[in-house]
Design a protein around this motif. Structure first.
Motif, PDB file in Angstrom:
ATOM      1  N   LEU A   1     122.177 -34.128  30.830  1.00  0.00           N
ATOM      2  CA  LEU A   1     122.314 -35.641  31.088  1.00  0.00           C
ATOM      3  C   LEU A   1     122.116 -36.515  29.959  1.00  0.00           C
ATOM      4  O   LEU A   1     122.376 -37.596  29.817  1.00  0.00           O
ATOM      5  CB  LEU A   1     121.526 -35.946  32.167  1.00  0.00           C
ATOM      6  N   SER A   2     121.967 -35.810  28.677  1.00  0.00           N
ATOM      7  CA  SER A   2     121.591 -36.636  27.347  1.00  0.00           C
ATOM      8  C   SER A   2     122.951 -37.121  26.813  1.00  0.00           C
ATOM      9  O   SER A   2     122.888 -37.748  25.896  1.00  0.00           O
ATOM     10  CB  SER A   2     120.754 -35.583  26.498  1.00  0.00           C
ATOM     11  N   THR A   3     124.141 -36.414  27.396  1.00  0.00           N
ATOM     12  CA  THR A   3     125.409 -36.790  26.929  1.00  0.00           C
ATOM     13  C   THR A   3     126.288 -37.524  28.016  1.00  0.00           C
ATOM     14  O   THR A   3     126.355 -36.681  29.237  1.00  0.00           O
ATOM     15  CB  THR A   3     126.051 -35.826  26.142  1.00  0.00           C
TER      16      THR A   3
ATOM     17  N   LEU B   1     117.470 -37.861  38.400  1.00  0.00           N
ATOM     18  CA  LEU B   1     117.659 -38.215  37.045  1.00  0.00           C
ATOM     19  C   LEU B   1     119.054 -38.701  36.749  1.00  0.00           C
ATOM     20  O   LEU B   1     119.237 -39.929  35.970  1.00  0.00           O
ATOM     21  CB  LEU B   1     117.369 -37.179  35.903  1.00  0.00           C
ATOM     22  N   ARG B   2     120.229 -38.301  37.275  1.00  0.00           N
ATOM     23  CA  ARG B   2     121.527 -38.702  37.101  1.00  0.00           C
ATOM     24  C   ARG B   2     121.759 -40.191  37.789  1.00  0.00           C
ATOM     25  O   ARG B   2     122.321 -41.018  37.034  1.00  0.00           O
ATOM     26  CB  ARG B   2     122.387 -37.752  37.838  1.00  0.00           C
ATOM     27  N   ASN B   3     120.859 -40.238  39.057  1.00  0.00           N
ATOM     28  CA  ASN B   3     121.102 -41.717  39.426  1.00  0.00           C
ATOM     29  C   ASN B   3     120.381 -42.569  38.909  1.00  0.00           C
ATOM     30  O   ASN B   3     120.943 -43.800  38.607  1.00  0.00           O
ATOM     31  CB  ASN B   3     120.558 -41.445  41.134  1.00  0.00           C
ATOM     32  N   LYS B   4     119.095 -42.175  38.304  1.00  0.00           N
ATOM     33  CA  LYS B   4     118.262 -43.153  37.566  1.00  0.00           C
ATOM     34  C   LYS B   4     119.243 -43.697  36.182  1.00  0.00           C
ATOM     35  O   LYS B   4     119.081 -44.651  35.783  1.00  0.00           O
ATOM     36  CB  LYS B   4     117.221 -42.504  36.967  1.00  0.00           C
TER      37      LYS B   4
END
Length: 353
Positions: free
Chosen positions: A115-117, A155-158
């Protein structure tokens, strides 16, 4: 969150490439054929391959791709590759990335990495029973995977990231009565956005990790016949009802089943198509698979959808050179003329007429 847009883009790109005879923008990278699991229904060989691609080989190949290519990284188990993170970060600078893995090595660190990119698109996990017991997955491994997927989803939603969690289930007779339970488990417990049921392949040449002689694609395969096809149809009826009531999606490979169609007779389709032993090209539309993607094996061999090699990727300058090679032209010409060949039996690219 669904990846409907992603699949529509793939289909549109494939149709365009077929008409123009253009180079596919999608590449399937079989990073390693090694795997920590021993699934009896798996089509991969799992043996160490001589002359396997090194980290430098993979990096060099990625550098030859046109900007905004679509790379699916799979295996074996890709997270076992020693320099996985290095290759992922390098590839995600210019290309969209999908990861297909068995989930046993997933961790919060990997979730953070993915999820860093913004170029990370799909995290695809194989789930064949609740707990993946038929894959010999240990309870603590499965618990960690479940926790990681929940962390990934939060985390994706955040981050307001568009990445999708995709789960896949191989349809086997042993779990024919459990498919609805597996689907609900994936949707509700593992936070899956999309789910697909994959039928056993009709030919060993489909997405294999070893090379077959070209002539083998014309031989009539002997696919496994499902004994519990009625149970599978009943489970699919339950899944259809759930999808219609909850506005969710589910797919099959091959994509003969439409879970949004209230009238489709699943048992009839399963008996006449999935469980059909003898392959008939007259049942299907002309395949456009060779214009959708190219597969690079762990030893550098280049395959289309079927495991008949175009050569070693290290001997080509770029995808255009691969596409214009004699072997690639010969294969595309065959599929354009014939539409399908016997080795296509039960392939996920097939579409009914």
């Amino acid at each position: 969150m669904e990846n409907t847009k992603y699949y529509k883009q793939r289909e549109s790109s494939r149709d365009h490439n077929y008409i123009k005879d253009s180079v596919p923008s999608r590449v399937v990278v079989i990073l390693t054929n090694k795997c920590n699991l021993k699934c009896y229904f798996c089509f991969q060989d799992r043996k160490s391959l001589p002359n396997s691609m090194s980290t430098e080989d993979w990096m060099n190949f990625i550098d030859t791709l046109e900007n905004n290519s679509h790379i699916t990284i799979t295996g074996g188990e890709p997270l076992l590759f020693k320099d996985f993170e290095k290759i992922f970060l390098h590839a995600s600078k210019r290309h969209s990335i999908n990861i297909v893995c068995n989930g046993t090595f997933l961790s919060k660190n990997f979730a953070d990495l993915f999820l860093s990119t913004k170029n990370f698109m799909v995290l695809s996990i194989s789930v064949d029973t609740v707990g993946n017991l038929n894959r010999d997955v240990k309870p603590e491994q499965y618990k960690k995977m479940k926790e990681t997927l929940n962390y990934f989803s939060q985390l994706r939603n955040k981050l307001n990231h568009n990445a999708v969690i995709d789960t896949k289930t191989t349809v086997i007779d042993e779990t024919a009565k459990d498919l609805f339970e597996i689907y609900i488990h994936c949707k509700e417990d593992l936070k899956s956005d999309t789910h697909s049921f994959q039928f056993l392949k009709g030919s060993p040449l489909q997405h294999a990790d070893k090379e077959f002689q070209y002539e083998k694609i014309f031989e009539e395969p002997t696919p496994e016949v499902y004994k519990n096809i009625k149970d599978i149809a009943e489970q699919f009826d339950k899944i259809r009802n759930y999808c219609l009531s909850n506005n969710t999606k589910c797919y099959t490979h091959p994509n003969f089943i439409d879970f949004s169609d209230k009238k489709q007779n699943y048992l009839e389709i399963l008996e006449k198509k999935y469980n059909k032993v003898k392959f008939s090209s007259n049942d299907y539309k002309k395949c456009k698979g060779p214009w959708e993607s190219i597969h690079i094996n762990a030893d550098g061999k280049i395959f289309p959808c079927l495991a008949t090699s175009f050569g070693d990727v290290r001997n080509f300058k770029n995808m255009n050179d691969i596409f214009k090679s004699d072997a690639a032209i010969k294969f595309r010409g065959l599929i354009r003329e014939k539409g399908t060949v016997p080795a296509c039996h039960r392939c996920g690219y097939l579409k009914l007429k």
